[in-house]
Design a protein around this motif. Structure first.
Motif, PDB file in Angstrom:
ATOM      1  N   GLY A 182      66.127  30.012  25.219  1.00 45.35           N
ATOM      2  CA  GLY A 182      66.795  28.745  24.941  1.00 45.35           C
ATOM      3  C   GLY A 182      65.858  27.637  24.522  1.00 45.35           C
ATOM      4  O   GLY A 182      64.636  27.799  24.494  1.00 45.35           O
TER       5      GLY A 182
ATOM      6  N   ASP B   8      70.027  37.972  31.047  1.00 46.89           N
ATOM      7  CA  ASP B   8      70.495  37.108  29.962  1.00 46.89           C
ATOM      8  C   ASP B   8      71.358  37.985  29.052  1.00 46.89           C
ATOM      9  O   ASP B   8      70.850  38.817  28.303  1.00 46.89           O
ATOM     10  CB  ASP B   8      69.280  36.534  29.212  1.00 46.89           C
ATOM     11  CG  ASP B   8      69.673  35.575  28.094  1.00 46.89           C
ATOM     12  OD1 ASP B   8      70.796  35.703  27.575  1.00 46.89           O
ATOM     13  OD2 ASP B   8      68.847  34.713  27.731  1.00 46.89           O
TER      14      ASP B   8
ATOM     15  N   GLN C  92      73.506  37.494  24.176  1.00 44.25           N
ATOM     16  CA  GLN C  92      73.754  38.204  22.915  1.00 44.25           C
ATOM     17  C   GLN C  92      74.436  39.550  23.107  1.00 44.25           C
ATOM     18  O   GLN C  92      75.015  40.077  22.173  1.00 44.25           O
ATOM     19  CB  GLN C  92      72.409  38.453  22.198  1.00 44.25           C
ATOM     20  CG  GLN C  92      71.698  37.193  21.819  1.00 44.25           C
ATOM     21  CD  GLN C  92      71.193  37.225  20.381  1.00 44.25           C
ATOM     22  OE1 GLN C  92      71.720  37.929  19.528  1.00 44.25           O
ATOM     23  NE2 GLN C  92      70.188  36.436  20.112  1.00 44.25           N
TER      24      GLN C  92
END
Ligand SMILES: Cc1ncc(COP(=O)(O)O)c(C=O)c1O
Length: 416
Positions: free
Chosen positions: A137, A227, A230
């Motif tokens: 990020g 994470d 995606q």
């Protein structure tokens, strides 16, 4: 052309100059519809790149859900609302126990920031293990934990609390994290990784790697953050979440991009124990996070993913794409590797054992001229990135393969 030139000039004048523009001949896109984008001259492009429009650009059901809620109410989490509860219940039901507590924010970056705060509150420690080439990020702290940025142009390296481990080639490479965790012990806050590193070039972890890493991190008292910005929501075809492929359960899961189908929503889902460590008296409040419109949209996106069986669809179309790409690999020497799962695919280009970065950029531009949008990724930008909106069809897969064949031939000819 004149219009494009004036838009570029205006961007240069009005916006920060470190924004990039895709393609040698930039696109002025004015309309989106499912897996297609349309430019200002009415040309239609097949979108094989934009994973944010997960259920399709401007999916009519998502648009209607947003419009209806906008007409009714849009306020924050300080008022009771059914919508946020329905959304949380439906979202957490897609995850394994004990991941049951949801927080809503407005981007993947905000979600990763919050994940770090949760991890620190729970472990009372600060040091983090991250993977080589990772990106998490755009905030100050997230640049600190993103080697892709802090080790790249303009970067200033990692701070002392961030420890980088190499991308694994085999299960044995987990040993690097095992040793780091053993050394850091009570200083260790946790480990964060994309469940399939995307920015690093669409990588799939070797079997057994993540399980060994998670075990070592937990043994040292740290938490494991996945994470899934995606990779989540059925994109990889075989599983709804990419971490499920490795038989592990993270302590904190971070969501972004696809969950709002373009509307800015980020989410963090964690265990009751971690959420309670964070509830230390300081209020958590995000003005827009979890607002009624975001929840209506988020709920509808999830419903559409499930009703339209998009995970199974991604699996079927992904298999066809991978097969076609492997056939191309046999005919085009420049294709070094084809990897991926479902509609999360990377095609690595190398020439004489060096990354074919220039050729990859040429191929992407060739494809754009042929009406198909792709991107590149990986530390050397030599991996063609294929991660289309999920309605991408079998016919689209065939179109992509045919156009890629011609583009590779054209790029190979340019070199002769
Ligand atoms: C893996 C990953 N995590 C986090 C982010 C940050 O998300 P956002 O741009 O919504 O802040 C990105 C964005 O590209 C990402 O790819």
């Amino acid at each position: 052309m004149k219009k494009i030139k004036s838009l570029i000039e205006a961007r240069d004048r009005l916006l920060g100059r470190n924004l990039s523009v895709a393609y040698e001949r930039p696109l002025h896109i004015v309309r989106g519809s499912m897996q297609y984008l349309h430019d200002d001259e009415g040309r239609r492009y097949l979108d094989a790149y934009n994973n944010v429009a997960h259920v399709g650009h401007c999916h009519p059901k998502v648009v209607a859900a947003g419009q209806q809620q906008l007409e009714l109410l849009n306020t924050n989490t300080r008022y009771l609302s059914d919508l946020i509860l329905q959304y949380s219940e439906r979202l957490s039901a897609t995850l394994p126990e004990p991941l049951r507590v949801c927080f809503f924010v407005n981007s993947g970056s905000e979600a990763n920031e919050l994940a770090l705060r949760l991890a620190r509150a729970h472990t009372k420690a600060r040091d983090l293990i991250v993977l080589e080439h990772a990106y998490h990020g755009n905030t100050t702290t997230l640049i600190d934990i993103s080697p892709y940025k802090h080790d790249g142009p303009g970067g200033e390296g990692a701070p002392s609390w961030v420890h980088m481990s190499p991308l694994p080639k085999s299960e044995e490479d987990a040993q690097h994290v095992v040793e780091l965790a053993g050394k850091l012990r009570s200083q260790l806050c946790g480990f964060i990784a994309e469940s399939m590193p995307s920015v690093a070039g669409q990588i799939i972890f070797p079997d057994g790697y993540l399980a060994r890493v998670y075990e070592a991190v937990r043994k040292a008292g740290g938490v494991c953050i996945a994470d899934e910005v995606q990779t989540g929501y059925g994109r990889i075809g075989t599983h709804f979440w990419a971490f499920e492929k490795y038989g592990v359960v993270p302590d904190i899961v971070v969501l972004g991009k696809p969950i709002g189908n373009g509307h800015p929503i980020g989410a963090v889902i964690t265990t009751r124990a971690i959420a309670d460590s964070f509830a230390n008296g300081m209020e958590f409040f995000s003005t827009f996070g979890g607002n009624n419109v975001s929840c209506a949209i988020g709920l509808k996106v999830l419903e559409v993913v499930q009703e339209e069986n998009l995970q199974a669809h991604a699996h079927e179309v992904g298999e066809r794409l991978l097969k076609g790409l492997r056939e191309l690999q046999r005919r085009h020497e420049i294709i070094d590797d084809v990897r991926g799962s479902g509609l999360f695919i990377g095609v690595e280009l190398t020439r004489e054992s060096t990354p074919a970065s220039i050729e990859a950029a040429r191929v992407v531009n060739q494809m754009r001229e042929r009406g198909i949008l792709l991107g590149t990724d990986g530390p050397h930008h030599n991996v063609l990135k294929i991660r289309p909106p999920m309605p991408f069809s079998q016919a689209n897969a065939d179109e992509l393969i045919a156009a890629l064949d011609l583009s590779l031939l054209a790029v190979e000819d340019e070199r002769k």
